[in-house]
Design a protein around this motif. Structure first.
Motif: not given
Length: 617
Positions: A180-201
């Motif tokens: 649940d924490v991971l999904h919430a953080l991924i959603e938050r990262a989307g607002s920074f233009g992060v949409h791929t695994l490479e961008e997230l790392r």
């Protein structure tokens, strides 16, 4: 003429990266018998496989660690020896977990801990280490959440924000909360233009906005050895550091390579970086220590309070005693230290009391005191000078023995504690024997350190040289253990005029009392490390009026041995100077015996401690 026209080419999906919605994550958690992957074992594995927000499967099993579970671990996790008695060993569980996570990206909260245990288990059972991409929800949370949202990044704190599952130190439950924490953080990262695994790392490794905003602070920093000082708007030091290349080091604070949260915070509030160029790396190291001790920057953790060290003092009175003090005075007393704290100093005092029957009462005793003796006199541990049973002359023999043990010859203390430890061991009182061993080690460490410092701090002036990185020679002038001048002599230059100029412009030093009369112990140890480094040559050594002296201050050479000779002015002289020496009966050799015995005992006890579930030292 035909002119070629460049056509735009659309990038492939591979070049864009893998969308996070298509990534299979295996979010896992481990429970263990301790914190060290090399020494402790796994007791439970819990994992959840998810993709696109949907749960694809779960993996959970208890694991028999092969050793008793420590009681405090059982209290923390609820996992007992009875629960794992019929569970499989990690050698049977590991292949199933590796198959479950094959091809997935591993996710864990504080991933370094959990992945470290998995790698250790793989190494122990002949499996290749997992080559999966790894995400750490702690790192993500630190990048995406503010202190107002989450005061810390503990799983329990984040779960209260993002999950209906409460972590309870059981592997599967904690893994579900981490999903649940991971999904919430991924959603938050989307607002920074992060949409791929490479961008997230890449996002987790990227510098913070504050780091990027303050990059200009490194523009005017020179490429030279020295000290750098981060300052705030008022000019107050925030952080002090050193480097052999100031420009390279300071620029690193504004890149993704700087990951320490408190340092990133410091960079964000810094208004300027003040460089202090130094002639040599040793000068930079010493200046850093002095600046930290003087300014006490709030983001430095090391060396901020050199004044908090303590000393063991053999007082100067009619019937001296051993006292723990914070200040060295010019009062004729003998001092041992410095110690980092009173507890260590008290251990060293106990060791000395075992060898020398000094009084332990704190009252000042005169020839007319005449008060009743304490219990120590009844058991032969004190001569009862307070009751008049011991004259100042008789007591003075013990004082002389204590002074010699503190400054020159540690053998009597070692022999007394060794005999006591042997007796306690014969009576199977092993814990008391171990306590005595630790007291003896505390005394020997302080004594060996002080003797090493005295070897340098008793010399009025020493000039030494070492090959410089770019050619020539690094030259340093040291007075009573304090670095007072530094420079680089060009290759091929004659040393005599260079040394004369360097010493003429050096800082004047008026030595104070004690083993460190002109500089702190940490600074003198920096100088000693440099002097003992490869390629260092003594150029000049001025013995002054002190020369080599024995512990009683007679001015003779006593029972000392040279640790370095000195020729005239020149590099690599082989004259017969005797100014830098150590006692033949010094403490370093005895300390090595203690440390060697400790290592042997720990190695012998390690298998038994594992079987009994006791912590490994």
């Amino acid at each position: 003429m035909v002119v070629g026209v460049e056509h735009a080419v659309q990038g492939t999906l591979d070049e864009l990266g893998t969308p996070l919605s298509q990534i299979t994550f295996v979010v896992f958690d481990l429970e263990t018998t301790g914190v060290s992957a090399g020494e402790h074992a796994i007791t439970e594995i819990g994992a959840v496989k998810v993709r696109g927000g949907e749960v694809l499967g779960e993996f959970a099993t208890l694991v028999d660690p092969g050793t008793p579970i420590p009681p405090f671990i059982s209290v923390l996790t609820g996992i007992t020896d009875a629960m794992v008695a019929q569970a499989p060993r990690i050698g049977s569980v590991l292949p199933a977990f590796l198959e479950f996570s094959a091809g997935a990206t591993l996710v864990a909260h504080n991933a370094g801990f959990d992945v470290g245990f998995v790698k250790a288990a793989c190494a122990a059972h002949g499996h290749p280490p997992p080559a999966h991409p790894v995400l750490d929800t702690v790192t993500l949370a630190r990048k995406l959440l503010t202190r107002d949202e989450a005061p810390n990044c503990k799983l329990a704190t984040l779960a209260r924000l993002f999950s209906s599952t409460e972590p309870c130190h059981r592997a599967l439950s904690d893994a579900r909360a981490t999903v649940d924490v991971l999904h919430a953080l991924i959603e938050r990262a989307g607002s920074f233009g992060v949409h791929t695994l490479e961008e997230l790392r890449g996002f987790t490794r990227a510098p913070t906005p504050a780091q990027r905003r303050n990059r200009h602070l490194a523009e005017a920093i020179p490429s030279a050895p020295g000290v750098y000082v981060f300052e705030d708007e008022r000019g107050d030091p925030l952080y002090v550091g050193k480097s052999v290349n100031l420009r390279t080091r300071v620029r690193g604070y504004f890149t993704a390579s700087e990951t320490r949260p408190r340092i990133r915070e410091m960079v964000g509030i810094a208004a300027r970086v003040r460089p202090i160029v130094c002639a040599t790396p040793l000068e930079a190291e010493v200046r850093e220590l002095r600046l930290i001790g003087e300014a006490k920057p709030r983001y430095n953790r090391r060396s901020r309070f050199p004044e908090k060290v303590v000393w063991l003092k053999l007082t100067d009175e009619l019937f001296p005693r051993l006292s723990i003090v914070r200040e060295v005075k010019d009062d004729g007393a003998a001092y041992l230290g410095p110690f980092s704290g009173s507890r260590t100093a008290d251990d060293a005092r106990a060791a000395l009391h075992e060898a020398v029957p000094l009084r332990r009462c704190t009252e000042r005793i005169t020839a007319r005191t005449g008060r009743p003796a304490c219990a120590l006199a009844g058991i032969g541990r004190c001569g009862a000078p307070c009751e008049g049973r011991q004259s100042p002359e008789e007591y003075g023999r013990h004082v002389a023995a204590a002074r010699r043990a503190m400054e020159v010859d540690a053998t009597p203390v070692f022999a007394a504690l060794e005999a006591r430890m042997a007796r306690l061991a014969a009576e199977q009182r092993y814990e008391e024997a171990a306590a005595d061993r630790d007291r003896l080690a505390a005394y020997l460490r302080a004594s060996a350190r002080m003797q090493r410092l005295r070897a340098l701090t008793s010399i009025p002036q020493l000039v030494a040289a070492a090959p410089a990185a770019g050619g020539g020679w690094e030259m340093h002038v040291i007075r009573y253990g304090r670095l007072v001048s530094a420079g680089v002599m060009p290759a091929g230059a004659h040393p005599a005029p260079f040394v004369a100029a360097l010493t003429a412009t050096a800082e004047t030093v008026v030595p104070g009392p004690g083993p460190t009369p002109a500089a702190g112990a940490e600074e003198t140890e920096c100088v000693l490390r440099w002097l003992e480094g490869p390629g260092v040559r003594l150029v000049e050594l001025d013995e002054g009026t002190e020369g080599t002296r024995d512990a009683e201050g007679t001015g003779g050479t006593g029972d000392t041995r040279d640790t370095a000779g000195a020729g005239g002015t020149g590099i690599g002289g082989d004259g017969a100077g005797r100014g830098w020496s150590m006692p033949v009966t010094g403490s370093a050799r005895l300390l090595e015996r203690i440390e060697r015995a400790r290592r042997a005992t720990d190695a012998a006890e390690r298998p038994h401690r594992r079987r009994e579930g006791r912590p490994l030292r």
